[in-house]
Scaffold this active site. Structure first.
Site, mmCIF file in Angstrom:
data_model
loop_
_atom_site.group_PDB
_atom_site.id
_atom_site.type_symbol
_atom_site.label_atom_id
_atom_site.label_comp_id
_atom_site.label_asym_id
_atom_site.label_seq_id
_atom_site.Cartn_x
_atom_site.Cartn_y
_atom_site.Cartn_z
ATOM 1 N N GLY A 1 0.810 -1.211 0.000
ATOM 2 C CA GLY A 1 0.000 0.000 0.000
ATOM 3 C C GLY A 1 0.842 1.260 0.000
ATOM 4 C CB ILE A 2 3.602 2.409 2.191
ATOM 5 C CG1 ILE A 2 2.718 2.544 3.432
ATOM 6 C CG2 ILE A 2 4.668 3.496 2.180
ATOM 7 C CD1 ILE A 2 3.424 2.293 4.733
ATOM 8 C CD GLU B 1 -2.121 -2.533 -1.791
ATOM 9 O OE1 GLU B 1 -1.845 -3.245 -0.793
ATOM 10 O OE2 GLU B 1 -2.453 -1.339 -1.705
ATOM 11 C CG ASP C 1 -2.225 -16.019 -0.175
ATOM 12 O OD1 ASP C 1 -1.395 -16.864 0.212
ATOM 13 O OD2 ASP C 1 -2.298 -14.863 0.288
ATOM 14 C CE LYS D 1 17.716 -20.798 -4.680
ATOM 15 N NZ LYS D 1 18.174 -21.189 -6.048
ATOM 16 C CB CYS E 1 -16.106 9.030 16.848
ATOM 17 S SG CYS E 1 -17.537 8.097 16.245
ATOM 18 C CG HIS F 1 -13.729 9.199 12.655
ATOM 19 N ND1 HIS F 1 -13.031 8.423 13.556
ATOM 20 C CD2 HIS F 1 -15.027 8.823 12.766
ATOM 21 C CE1 HIS F 1 -13.865 7.613 14.182
ATOM 22 N NE2 HIS F 1 -15.084 7.833 13.720
ATOM 23 C CD GLU G 1 -9.653 9.662 12.998
ATOM 24 O OE1 GLU G 1 -10.181 8.613 13.398
ATOM 25 O OE2 GLU G 1 -10.043 10.788 13.348
#
Length: 555
Positions: A18-19, A139, A146, A188, A378, A514, A516
């Site tokens: 993600g970053i 992404e 998986d 490897k 909140c 929120h 943030e």
């Protein structure tokens, strides 16, 4: 014409796809391109809205009210684009939409299969999320190998065939571990990860190799030889102290130019001076402040990812190193507020459920009675309301109906009706599904004249993001205001309390939204910047008080 960059991960999870994606997005944006980012999650939940923070980490809320993966928070902190519900979808969402179409008869009685129906739906959603951008970075969650990720990998393989290599690019992020006992870097795992990816039909164009230390040229050459990736396209990404260094590191290795070259894009040089300023400010603080984050999910810091980043951003814009002390609210219930003695400011974040509530109330009371800067977000605002009602308004056993449905003073109760940003009236009732039924997304808030909130924001109306289903009870607000509670922010229709303050406190703010979620390293956020400044002032005041007796003795 939109170009697509697909980012996959191998060897282990949590490598930082993600970053890395967000950092590449920042580089391409600095090169004059319009960028968007998508996150494809392989789990079967429709969205992360009802998932435990201990399992998933933070739920990031977009402006349009989608509950999404925390990586979308990274995207918005690194690029200027605003994410929407189209920027994140899950296996559960894809299957739900395909089944809905099947029930409707859209497939004309055909047998529904993973290929082509599921993969086609994935491709449709990728194109919808990428619409209008010069470059879309996609992404793919999970790790190559998986089972859950296979439909997504098959879909992007097909997109390469359909669009060609001038419009699609594959970047693979892998781990190159250092084995201390042998004193060697091991390539490897990366070789095998690429082999696994190639067995699916995808040959990566660029490798980003995660490691503890920068990769030596010899190891990069070895990886290039065994993975069929040109050596200049093997990028070294070692551990750093600040994630905001990563755009600079990747730019300096020519990643943006390599991408533009492979996708036949004519772009300008990436000007990342603003990122240099961010990193320099973060590395060279002049002050230090300690903030207590009192919550119930503190064992997994990703539960408060945007919050911790917002505090770091505020530190960047106040030349302050912000030390975050995560304190379990249940520990305060057991050991008391002694745990808060050494902090300069207290923050109570959002949350759900009754566990640890009394510890949060004790934290709010401690901040109020001792003049310590307090920011309640909140649930943190609701906690401040409950504490104030109990101890200042003589409302014994006041509570939220979320925690005590039979409380004699329900100062916080279920939001049954509100006006959304578009003017639409939303309604909820007891017994509704939990998923996607909260008051979500950007909502306008009107700020009170001469309030601290108005001074911090510098404007009389703001839009902030919400994620809650309980609100302050208007029937009891009048009694609280008589005792000194200030309602400094209300919804645009005047029905809901959005912000509170205390008139007789140096800095005590609660917000139902929120903040943030909209803080970025380059701009910060006025509430967090004000909070950190208040923490610094409180720290200096405390030092002055402690120094006073020794000064008298000297005289």
């Amino acid at each position: 014409m939109t170009r697509y960059i697909f980012i996959t991960g191998g060897v282990v999870s949590s490598l930082g796809k993600g970053i890395t994606s967000a950092s590449l997005g920042a580089i391409l944006e600095a090169q004059g391109l319009t960028v968007t980012l998508l996150k494809l999650d392989p789990y079967i939940n429709v969205d992360p809205g009802t998932m435990s923070p201990f399992q998933h980490g933070e739920v990031f809320v977009t402006e349009d009210g989608a509950e999404t993966d925390l990586d979308l928070g990274h995207y918005e902190r690194f690029v200027n684009a605003t994410m929407t519900r189209k920027n994140n979808f899950t296996t559960g969402r894809v299957y739900a939409d395909v089944i809905r179409k099947e029930r409707r008869g859209d497939y004309l009685g055909g047998t529904i299969q993973v290929i082509p129906h599921i993969t086609d739906e994935i491709k449709v959603k990728i194109r919808e999320g990428a619409d209008g951008a010069d470059v879309a970075l996609v992404e793919v969650g999970g790790t190559v190998g998986d089972i859950e990720s296979l439909p997504f990998l098959e879909a992007i393989r097909q997109m390469r065939i359909e669009l060609g290599d001038q419009q699609t690019l594959f970047i693979h992020l892998t781990l190159v571990p250092y084995v201390a006992v042998a004193g060697e870097i091991k390539t490897k795992p990366t070789q095998h990860s690429v082999k696994e990816l190639r067995s699916i039909g995808i040959q990566p164009d660029i490798l980003v190799c995660r490691s503890e230390q920068p990769l030596p040229d010899a190891e990069r050459a070895k990886i290039a030889l065994f993975t069929n990736v040109p050596e200049p396209s093997v990028i070294s990404l070692s551990d750093v102290k600040s994630i905001y260094e990563i755009p600079l590191i990747l730019r300096d290795q020519g990643l943006g130019n390599r991408v533009c070259e492979k996708l036949n894009i004519k772009a300008t040089a990436a000007d990342l001076d603003d990122w240099k300023k961010v990193v320099q400010a973060q590395k060279n603080p002049r002050h230090t402040v300690t903030v207590a984050v009192v919550g119930k999910y503190v064992d997994l810091e990703d539960s408060y990812k945007s919050l911790s980043e917002a505090l770091i951003h505020a530190g960047i814009h106040t030349q302050t190193r912000v030390v975050i002390e995560y304190i379990d609210s249940e520990a305060i219930e057991l050991h008391g507020t002694e745990l808060l003695k050494k902090v300069d400011a207290i923050l109570v974040p959002g949350g759900f459920g009754s566990r640890g509530i009394e510890g949060k109330i004790l934290a709010a009371q401690y901040a109020r009675e001792n003049g310590i800067p307090y920011l309640g977000i909140c649930l943190g605002m609701q906690i401040a309301i409950i504490e104030f009602a109990r101890h200042k308004a003589q409302m014994e056993n006041a509570n939220s109906t979320e925690f005590d449905p039979k409380t004699p003073f329900p100062v916080v109760a279920l939001v049954s009706e509100w006006m959304a940003k578009e003017g639409i009236i939303e309604k909820r009732k007891w017994g509704d599904d939990l998923g996607g039924t909260m008051r979500l997304g950007g909502q306008p808030c009107r700020l009170k004249i001469d309030s601290l909130a108005r001074r911090l924001y510098g404007e009389d109306r703001v839009i902030e993001r919400h994620r809650h289903r309980y609100e302050v009870n208007n029937d009891l607000i009048g009694e609280l205001e008589k005792k000194g509670l200030v309602i400094s922010g209300r919804s645009i229709d005047d029905r809901l309390v959005e912000m509170i303050e205390l008139a007789d406190h140096p800095w005590f703010v609660g917000c139902q939204f929120h903040p943030e979620f909209t803080s970025t390293p380059r701009k910060g956020h006025p509430l967090f910047i004000g909070f950190i400044k208040a923490g610094l002032a409180a720290k200096e005041a405390k030092k002055a008080v402690l120094a006073a007796p020794s000064q008298e003795k000297t005289d």
